[in-house]
Design a protein around this motif. Structure first.
Motif, PDB file in Angstrom:
ATOM      1  N   GLY A 174     -29.025  24.760 -68.958  1.00 16.46           N
ATOM      2  CA  GLY A 174     -27.907  24.767 -68.154  1.00 16.46           C
ATOM      3  C   GLY A 174     -27.203  26.366 -68.607  1.00 16.46           C
ATOM      4  O   GLY A 174     -27.718  26.999 -69.645  1.00 16.46           O
ATOM      5  N   GLN A 203     -29.678  26.902 -63.030  1.00 14.77           N
ATOM      6  CA  GLN A 203     -29.053  25.493 -62.474  1.00 14.77           C
ATOM      7  C   GLN A 203     -29.407  25.062 -61.296  1.00 14.77           C
ATOM      8  O   GLN A 203     -29.856  23.692 -61.047  1.00 14.77           O
ATOM      9  CB  GLN A 203     -27.747  25.173 -62.767  1.00 14.77           C
ATOM     10  CG  GLN A 203     -27.045  25.554 -64.193  1.00 14.77           C
ATOM     11  CD  GLN A 203     -25.542  25.282 -64.179  1.00 14.77           C
ATOM     12  OE1 GLN A 203     -25.188  25.163 -65.451  1.00 14.77           O
ATOM     13  NE2 GLN A 203     -24.785  25.259 -63.249  1.00 14.77           N
ATOM     14  N   SER A 220     -27.745  16.926 -65.963  1.00 19.89           N
ATOM     15  CA  SER A 220     -26.723  17.462 -65.065  1.00 19.89           C
ATOM     16  C   SER A 220     -25.614  17.447 -65.571  1.00 19.89           C
ATOM     17  O   SER A 220     -25.301  17.730 -66.820  1.00 19.89           O
ATOM     18  CB  SER A 220     -27.016  16.862 -63.690  1.00 19.89           C
ATOM     19  OG  SER A 220     -26.227  17.527 -62.592  1.00 19.89           O
ATOM     20  N   ALA A 239     -20.721  16.971 -60.616  1.00 17.49           N
ATOM     21  CA  ALA A 239     -21.778  18.163 -59.583  1.00 17.49           C
ATOM     22  C   ALA A 239     -21.282  17.651 -58.429  1.00 17.49           C
ATOM     23  O   ALA A 239     -21.464  16.230 -57.991  1.00 17.49           O
ATOM     24  CB  ALA A 239     -23.091  17.463 -60.283  1.00 17.49           C
ATOM     25  N   LYS A 276     -24.948  22.771 -59.823  1.00 15.18           N
ATOM     26  CA  LYS A 276     -25.536  21.434 -60.696  1.00 15.18           C
ATOM     27  C   LYS A 276     -25.960  20.649 -59.567  1.00 15.18           C
ATOM     28  O   LYS A 276     -27.005  19.853 -59.661  1.00 15.18           O
ATOM     29  CB  LYS A 276     -24.497  21.082 -61.653  1.00 15.18           C
ATOM     30  CG  LYS A 276     -24.452  21.455 -62.962  1.00 15.18           C
ATOM     31  CD  LYS A 276     -25.402  21.490 -63.844  1.00 15.18           C
ATOM     32  CE  LYS A 276     -25.128  21.674 -65.382  1.00 15.18           C
ATOM     33  NZ  LYS A 276     -26.299  21.397 -66.245  1.00 15.18           N
TER      34      LYS A 276
END
Length: 326
Positions: free
Chosen positions: A79, A93, A116, A120, A132
């Motif tokens: 990430g 991402q 994640s 998101a 995300k």
């Protein structure tokens, strides 16, 4: 021959815990990172040759394919908080996550686990949260049986949350916050790693899991808890979001002008994220459905925040001696 798992970002904060757990399960572990020469510390997680750092850049097909060759499972922990540059939100991402899933499907990798984040959302005004969600969608398009883990803020000895603010508290008498009333549900890093390990080994059903610890608290309350742990009295000031946007703009501009050398305290995108609670949704599957009892902050924070106390590791001894005198 034992099974092989490739962990992208396996030397990072969360990835190293997953690598350790997968090695304990008897798997061969391939730690795919951009700088394998800096990831040698993962080798002792297993016996000689069991855990191996390798080079991989998730922005490149050939690099990802090489890292996935022969793998039975893949875990993506990569990430970013960079909105610009080659390794920006979308490249890492969204596109990067989708690339891993697409190539894993082509190579016949059986299982995929993706780390994640709670929040998101493809409709979010935050580029971090939006990419995300786009990454999740890209993964499910190629690996519909994937397990997606959405943790709240993650804490542990190497975290950039409590450590960051505890370090600030050593230098200043004031801790300024944006979104002091925003709720968080901090989750212990090894609980996230256990969830990922269950998924990678096939012990968890496919789908999305939101991971949070046993306690929900406001940003301000978490900072007060941290200050109590490090034995420091500081003024915690909740600033309005409009000031946060101005500071975020200044931070972003300074980073652009300095070509990334100057990093401000907060970005505009982070200020947007702080406007939304970061807790497990009602009805969402989480740690209980995985059979994991989450660790409390009280059980973990003293193990690593002690170094920020005025007396460091001697604070408890001094407190005990003071009690004996009274």
């Amino acid at each position: 021959m034992s099974k092989l798992v490739t962990i992208f970002g396996g030397s990072g904060f969360v990835g190293r815990y997953i690598a350790w757990r997968m090695a304990r399960e008897g798997w061969r572990v391939r730690v795919a990172v951009r700088r394998p020469e800096q990831a040698g510390f993962v080798r002792p997680y297993g016996v000689v040759g069991q855990v191996e750092p390798v080079f991989s850049n998730i922005r490149d097909d050939a690099s990802v394919r090489a890292a996935l060759h022969g793998a039975d499972a893949v875990v993506n922990c990569v990430g970013t908080f960079d909105a610009r540059g080659r390794n920006n939100f979308d490249a890492v991402q969204h596109e990067g996550a989708g690339r891993i899933a697409r190539i894993a499907a082509e190579l016949g990798v059986r299982r995929m686990v993706h780390i994640s984040a709670i929040g998101a959302d493809e409709g979010s005004d935050s580029a971090y949260a939006r990419t995300k969600a786009e990454g999740e969608a890209a993964i499910l398009a190629h690996m519909p049986g994937a397990v997606i883990l959405r943790p709240s803020v993650i804490f542990g000895p190497e975290d950039d949350f409590f450590n960051r603010f505890a370090g600030m508290a050593r230098l200043t008498w004031v801790l300024p916050l944006f979104g002091g009333a925003t709720l968080f549900q901090p989750v212990y890093v090894d609980d996230v790693a256990e969830a990922a390990t269950l998924a990678a080994t096939g012990a968890a059903a496919p789908g999305v899991y939101e991971l949070g610890g046993p306690e929900v608290a406001s940003f301000r309350a978490l900072m007060q808890r941290m200050l109590a742990e490090i034995r420091r009295r500081r003024l915690v000031v909740n600033l309005p979001f409009w000031i946060g946007r101005l500071i975020g703009w200044g931070s972003d501009m300074a980073k652009i002008v300095s070509l990334g050398l100057i990093k401000g305290p907060v970005s505009r995108d982070q200020v947007k994220q702080l406007r939304h609670d970061n807790i497990v949704s009602e009805g969402a599957r989480g740690l209980p459905e995985l059979g994991i009892t989450p660790m409390s902050m009280d059980a973990i924070l003293p193990e690593y925040l002690w170094r920020y106390r005025p007396s460091g590791q001697y604070a408890a001894i001094k407190e005990s001696a003071r009690n004996m005198r009274t």
